[in-house]
Design an enzyme around this catalytic site. Structure first.
Site, PDB file in Angstrom:
ATOM      1  N   HIS A  35       1.182  19.184   1.843  1.00 25.79           N
ATOM      2  CA  HIS A  35       1.387  17.801   2.266  1.00 25.79           C
ATOM      3  C   HIS A  35       0.870  16.860   1.184  1.00 25.79           C
ATOM      4  CE1 HIS A  35       1.530  18.963   6.667  1.00 25.79           C
ATOM      5  NE2 HIS A  35       0.734  19.930   6.240  1.00 25.79           N
ATOM      6  N   GLU A 117      -3.527  19.368   2.173  1.00 25.31           N
ATOM      7  CA  GLU A 117      -3.184  17.994   1.794  1.00 25.31           C
ATOM      8  C   GLU A 117      -3.580  17.749   0.341  1.00 25.31           C
ATOM      9  OE1 GLU A 117      -1.734  15.571   3.538  1.00 25.31           O
ATOM     10  OE2 GLU A 117      -1.987  16.120   5.653  1.00 25.31           O
ATOM     11  N   HIS A 153       5.827  19.983   3.601  1.00 29.69           N
ATOM     12  CA  HIS A 153       5.979  19.410   4.941  1.00 29.69           C
ATOM     13  C   HIS A 153       7.444  19.041   5.177  1.00 29.69           C
ATOM     14  CE1 HIS A 153       3.952  16.531   8.071  1.00 29.69           C
ATOM     15  NE2 HIS A 153       4.547  17.545   8.642  1.00 29.69           N
ATOM     16  N   ASP A 163       7.054  14.613   2.292  1.00 21.89           N
ATOM     17  CA  ASP A 163       5.997  15.125   1.420  1.00 21.89           C
ATOM     18  C   ASP A 163       6.093  16.643   1.223  1.00 21.89           C
ATOM     19  OD1 ASP A 163       5.165  14.990   4.259  1.00 21.89           O
ATOM     20  OD2 ASP A 163       3.211  15.660   3.594  1.00 21.89           O
TER      21      ASP A 163
END
Length: 179
Positions: A35, A117, A153, A163
């Site tokens: 992400h 992330e 994602h 993303d």
């Protein structure tokens, strides 16, 4: 990097998030989901992401934050632009990162995935140090779990998400992890 039996990485700064729960019984981790996130959007280096994942974000502190009122999300890991690695949820638990999602015909990707992330935005190139830490993290996770796929994602929620975006260098990552 080493993953311990509780699903924590020794090289990560651990910041506990309550935005997680138990994986379904017998579920195996087979998917890594990449992400990106920045809070406020396009701004890097603040504490907004950490506060969002720990439910301490002051939603009145920035106009964009008002859209996050009541949102409860997390990821297992965050790699800052500086290369700092944070872990919010042990890998043995289900982090709330994917939302409505599906991969290879299976729904609810949070059940069988680990969410990573990257501090960034779709069109902003990621830092070299982020790629280095990401690849090292992926290697550690792949040695601890039977991970089959590494996706964005956008691959598991294409109707909703973009993303990690066009700036993410998939070829570079695949070359570095030897896949």
């Amino acid at each position: 990097m080493i993953v311990d039996s509780s699903g924590r990485i020794d090289a990560a700064r651990y910041v506990e998030s309550d935005n997680c729960d138990a994986r379904p019984p017998g579920e195996t981790i087979t998917l890594l989901v990449i992400h990106n996130i920045s809070l406020p959007p396009g701004e890097f280096g603040g504490d907004g992401i950490e506060r969002l994942f720990t439910n301490t974000l002051d939603c009145g502190a920035h106009p964009y934050y008002l859209t996050l009122t009541g949102v409860r999300v997390s990821a297992h890991f965050l790699i800052r632009r500086t290369g700092e690695l944070l872990q919010f949820v042990p890998c043995t638990m289900r982090a709330w990162h994917a939302g409505v999602s599906a991969w290879r015909g299976r729904k609810a990707c949070n059940d069988f995935s680990i969410g990573i992330e990257l501090e960034g935005a779709d069109a902003v190139p990621y830092a070299d140090t982020q790629y280095s830490v990401l690849v090292e993290l992926m290697r550690a996770l792949r040695s601890a779990y039977p991970i089959i796929d590494i996706v964005g994602h956008s691959d598991i929620a294409p109707e909703r998400k973009t993303d990690p975006g066009a700036a993410f260098d998939w070829v570079r990552v695949r070359d570095l992890i030897g896949r």
